[in-house]
Write a protein that holds these residues in place. Structure first.
Motif, PDB file in Angstrom:
ATOM      1  N   VAL A   1       3.575   4.601  -5.726  1.00 34.93           N
ATOM      2  CA  VAL A   1       2.146   4.299  -5.657  1.00 34.93           C
ATOM      3  C   VAL A   1       1.920   2.981  -4.908  1.00 34.93           C
ATOM      4  N   GLY A   2       2.771   1.978  -5.167  1.00 32.05           N
ATOM      5  CA  GLY A   2       2.642   0.713  -4.459  1.00 32.05           C
ATOM      6  C   GLY A   2       2.873   0.859  -2.961  1.00 32.05           C
ATOM      7  N   PHE A   3       3.872   1.673  -2.568  1.00 23.17           N
ATOM      8  CA  PHE A   3       4.133   1.890  -1.149  1.00 23.17           C
ATOM      9  C   PHE A   3       2.952   2.580  -0.478  1.00 23.17           C
ATOM     10  N   LEU A   4       2.400   3.600  -1.133  1.00 16.75           N
ATOM     11  CA  LEU A   4       1.244   4.293  -0.565  1.00 16.75           C
ATOM     12  C   LEU A   4       0.035   3.365  -0.492  1.00 16.75           C
ATOM     13  N   ALA A   5      -0.078   2.458  -1.482  1.00 13.55           N
ATOM     14  CA  ALA A   5      -1.185   1.493  -1.447  1.00 13.55           C
ATOM     15  C   ALA A   5      -1.045   0.534  -0.271  1.00 13.55           C
ATOM     16  N   ILE A   6       0.190   0.123   0.029  1.00 16.71           N
ATOM     17  CA  ILE A   6       0.419  -0.754   1.191  1.00 16.71           C
ATOM     18  C   ILE A   6       0.039  -0.030   2.477  1.00 16.71           C
ATOM     19  N   ALA A   7       0.439   1.247   2.576  1.00 18.93           N
ATOM     20  CA  ALA A   7       0.067   2.030   3.752  1.00 18.93           C
ATOM     21  C   ALA A   7      -1.443   2.154   3.873  1.00 18.93           C
ATOM     22  N   LEU A   8      -2.111   2.379   2.747  1.00 16.50           N
ATOM     23  CA  LEU A   8      -3.573   2.496   2.757  1.00 16.50           C
ATOM     24  C   LEU A   8      -4.223   1.182   3.176  1.00 16.50           C
ATOM     25  N   LEU A   9      -3.729   0.064   2.649  1.00 13.97           N
ATOM     26  CA  LEU A   9      -4.311  -1.231   2.989  1.00 13.97           C
ATOM     27  C   LEU A   9      -4.022  -1.603   4.449  1.00 13.97           C
ATOM     28  N   GLY A  10      -2.808  -1.296   4.927  1.00 13.12           N
ATOM     29  CA  GLY A  10      -2.471  -1.633   6.306  1.00 13.12           C
ATOM     30  C   GLY A  10      -3.362  -0.926   7.305  1.00 13.12           C
ATOM     31  N   HIS A  11      -3.502   0.382   7.138  1.00 14.06           N
ATOM     32  CA  HIS A  11      -4.362   1.131   8.057  1.00 14.06           C
ATOM     33  C   HIS A  11      -5.839   0.841   7.796  1.00 14.06           C
ATOM     34  N   GLY A  12      -6.182   0.599   6.526  1.00 15.03           N
ATOM     35  CA  GLY A  12      -7.570   0.270   6.218  1.00 15.03           C
ATOM     36  C   GLY A  12      -7.999  -1.045   6.832  1.00 15.03           C
ATOM     37  N   ALA A  13      -7.082  -2.024   6.861  1.00 13.80           N
ATOM     38  CA  ALA A  13      -7.415  -3.312   7.477  1.00 13.80           C
ATOM     39  C   ALA A  13      -7.689  -3.157   8.967  1.00 13.80           C
TER      40      ALA A  13
END
Length: 775
Positions: free
Chosen positions: A489-501
């Motif tokens: 979940v943390g890895f997917l959250a990082i991916a979400l935040l990276g692309h979201g930024a």
């Protein structure tokens, strides 16, 4: 808070809650720092981008701090309940695979409800990320060429015409189909793109499920795929790029069909596999990786079966699909060979500028693979190069990814290991194809998203197999399994935040994201382009159509002229569509406008060839005048003649071929006037100048004709090498569209250095002087 006992062990400290709280507090403290200090800390170069970035980030710090504290408090309070809910409600469902169905493994398949489930999830995911495409996606760049061929091409022969150096039979068929039914209604094209995207995601999901991966691994594939912001180049315009999505879909469906045929031996699955290969090969020559992918996938799956005669059995069981695929490839190659032999078509791979070398290939291959891996979480790794850390960053991420793959594959079954290896080989094969077809040595460039997309899908498949391996390794230990779930979940959250930024930055129009690809960035371009085309249609084309009882005939205004008035139609990579390319989007009825080329052709009378309504509107319409009367670089042609020939040139020519001009000097210009007054521009499309001197000069020409305008057109004169030149005036609309021309004016900073011996109007005859005839 009292720690709860589980399985006789004390749960570890909630590091995720602590990390979230620390980041939230850091955001709050950073908000208190003066913006000048932040700008000084992050400035690179002139610091302009840093100032814009700092002001934008400051607006997000305080809300980010509040959200982070709330998330931290909730994760601290609910961590025990969340784990209990996961263990009792979600884990069994996530862990479900095709093996759990009450059917023999040799023929086990997904139920209809499972197919429907993943189809709906794929469609819902695409709509959640790309719903704006339905209303704002628009044609761009190469799409104008494709629509133009669908509109004006000689069907079905146009299906085999080349676009750049590629033949696109099935893609041209799609464009022809859409144009005949929907003309250029962008909603239909946008819907087609999103359906192609949904089908690609659905194909990947059912392939993973057919390979016996569980639902959580399949969801990881779906999330990583849809979260990739670089899909913006595919889904927010550039409809021509859907060929890559459709070829990838064929590759996924081909592998899925082969698994189903291997299990059931039903001919329909075998035919589906061969059909997928055929469609990919005829979509575009870049689809030739699909037959290779199917053969590699089938061979690795067959070799993974236990038995002492596995090689012999592999050849026996795989020869049918091998012969069928080879036959399909042979047929498609025959089609392409015929297409490339047709007159007017480009040769294959003629756009490659850089030579292919071993060193250049190795550099490009590494950059492609490492960039592909990094974009899972950070879509724009090339920005790291601004601080000189691009190569170390790419190398470290690649090593970490390789370590994760090696560790996760240990817990996979023999069949899944072979399947994972096949998928990696397919991904590397796609990368190799790109490096061979479009060689670009070095590391100082951005890998195009259109080349990354197909390989990224197979990278996401590989990530799903890694998740499955870790899942299998921790399934017997609840504590490790829960830690794996939190890490995932943390890895997917990082991916979400990276692309979201990146998406937020593109939406805020940060200056260093203006050339990068993302959904918001591409949609911003498409919205501006759509509005520019709409303005051109409403202010120019619609009044012309209303004032013309018949089909319109308009001059083919150049892309530079249109972009001068409408800069939104000057695309970042240099494409500038002319009016002929834009006509399909502008006309109210298909094929109701004809564009007359603006060429230096004596047989072509521009004013007589275009609709009278255009001349009428050219007097009053501001936008049309701004486009039509754009300053241009006048085309010149050197004329070789001896001094004696030039002296008697005018005397020998009839009035239909040449007319001398008087040279009248004023304070700031030279006026060129006809002794008989005005003249008909259709009779004399060229201006001939005889210049003395040794110095190259840059001058400007102004036409005084029917239209009340004063436009300065540039041209150059080099008397040392070209003492006599012809200037093509027919491309200047204020000249060719005027009924009569009063005079021509020469001006410019170098006018004082000009030694003009003679000036005359000439027709476009190549044999005006005897010297020309003798040559």
């Amino acid at each position: 808070m009292r720690n709860e006992q589980r399985d006789g062990r004390v749960p570890s400290f909630p590091w995720i809650s602590l990390a979230t709280a620390v980041l939230a507090i850091a955001s709050g403290l950073l908000w208190l720092v003066p913006i000048e200090i932040i700008v000084d800390a992050i400035s690179i170069g002139d610091g302009e981008s840093a100032r814009v970035l700092a002001s934008k980030i400051r607006q997000l710090l305080l809300p980010g701090c509040a959200i982070g504290l709330v998330v931290s408090a909730m994760s601290w309070t609910l961590r025990s309940r969340a784990e209990a809910f996961y263990q009792h409600r979600l884990r069994a469902w996530f862990d479900g695979s095709i093996d759990d169905q009450p059917a023999n493994q040799s023929i086990a398949s997904l139920s209809r409800s499972e197919h429907l489930f993943w189809a709906l999830w794929s469609i819902a995911s695409v709509l959640a990320y790309d719903w704006r495409t339905l209303f704002w996606g628009y044609f761009e760049s190469d799409d104008y060429f494709m629509v133009g061929v669908a509109r004006d091409g000689n069907f079905p022969g146009s299906l085999l015409s080349t676009h750049n150096d590629h033949v696109l039979p099935l893609l041209r068929l799609e464009y022809s189909f859409l144009y005949e039914i929907f003309a250029t209604n962008p909603f239909a094209y946008n819907l087609g793109v999103l359906l192609s995207f949904s089908l690609m995601l659905y194909s990947g999901c059912i392939l993973l499920r057919e390979c016996t991966l569980n639902r959580i691994s399949t969801f990881v594939f779906l999330f990583l795929c849809i979260n990739w912001s670089l899909w913006g180049e595919f889904t927010a315009g550039s409809y021509i790029l859907q060929k890559y999505m459709q070829i990838t879909t064929c590759g996924l469906l081909g592998c899925w069909s082969w698994i189903r045929w291997e299990k059931t031996q039903r001919r329909s699955y075998f035919a589906g596999c061969v059909l997928a290969v055929l469609v990919a090969c005829l979509m575009n020559p870049s689809g030739y990786w699909v037959p290779c992918a199917v053969l590699v996938f089938a061979a690795m799956r067959l070799l993974s079966r236990p038995g002492s005669n596995s090689i012999r059995e592999t050849f026996r069981d795989g020869r049918a699909i091998a012969f069928a695929v080879i036959g399909v490839v042979a047929i498609s190659m025959a089609v392409y060979r015929f297409a490339y032999s047709l007159p007017g078509n480009d040769e294959f791979l003629t756009l490659t500028d850089e030579p292919l070398t071993l060193t250049g290939f190795a550099q490009q291959f590494f950059l492609f693979v490492s960039t592909l891996i990094v974009t899972v979480c950070f879509p724009l790794p090339h920005h790291v190069d601004k601080v000189g850390l691009l190569l170390p960053f790419l190398l470290s991420v690649s090593v970490a990814a390789a370590a994760i793959f090696i560790c996760s594959s240990r817990a996979l079954t023999r069949e899944l290991k072979a399947t994972t290896l096949a998928i990696i080989l397919i991904m590397l094969g796609i990368i190799t194809m790109v490096c061979l077809g479009r060689p670009i040595p070095g590391f100082d460039y951005i890998v195009a998203a259109k080349y990354l997309g197909p390989a990224y899908v197979w990278l996401c498949l590989t990530a799903s197999f890694c998740v499955q391996g870790f899942w299998n390794a921790t399934s017997s230990n609840n504590r490790l399994h829960w830690r794996l779930t939190q890490t995932l979940v943390g890895f997917l959250a990082i991916a979400l935040l990276g692309h979201g930024a990146v998406e937020l930055g593109a939406r805020a129009e940060l200056p260093f994201l203006d050339r990068d690809v993302s959904r918001n960035g591409k949609l911003r371009e498409q919205i501006r382009e759509r509005r520019a085309v709409g303005r051109l249609r409403d202010e120019v084309i619609s009044p012309l159509e209303q004032d013309s009882p018949e089909d319109l005939r308009l001059p083919n205004l150049s892309g530079d002229a249109i972009a001068h008035a409408l800069p939104e139609l000057a695309f970042p990579w240099g494409e500038r569509p002319s009016l002929r390319m834009l006509v399909p989007l502008l006309e109210s009825r298909p094929r109701s406008i004809v564009c007359v080329p603006l060429e230096n052709d004596p047989s072509l009378k521009i004013r007589d060839s275009i609709s009278p309504s255009f001349i009428k509107l050219l007097h009053t319409n501001d936008l049309l005048r701004e486009i039509a009367f754009t300053p241009l670089e006048i085309e010149s042609r050197s004329v070789n003649a001896s001094d004696d020939d030039v002296a008697s040139d005018v005397k020998r020519q009839s009035p239909d071929q040449s007319q001398p001009l008087k040279i009248v000097s004023t304070d700031e210009s030279l006026m060129l006037q006809s002794p008989s007054g005005s003249w008909d521009p259709t009779r004399y499309p060229n201006l001939r100048l005889r210049v003395l001197g040794r110095e190259s000069l840059s001058l400007r020409l102004v036409v005084h004709g029917e239209f009340d305008t004063r436009v300065h057109h540039q041209f150059s004169v080099d008397p040392a090498s070209e003492p006599q030149i012809d200037l093509a005036l027919s491309t200047l609309l204020e000249y060719s569209c005027s009924k009569n021309i009063a005079s021509l004016e020469l001006a410019g900073a170098d006018l004082g250095k000009l030694a003009l011996q003679k000036a005359s109007l000439v027709s476009d005859q190549r044999d005006i002087s005897p010297a020309d005839q003798s040559q």
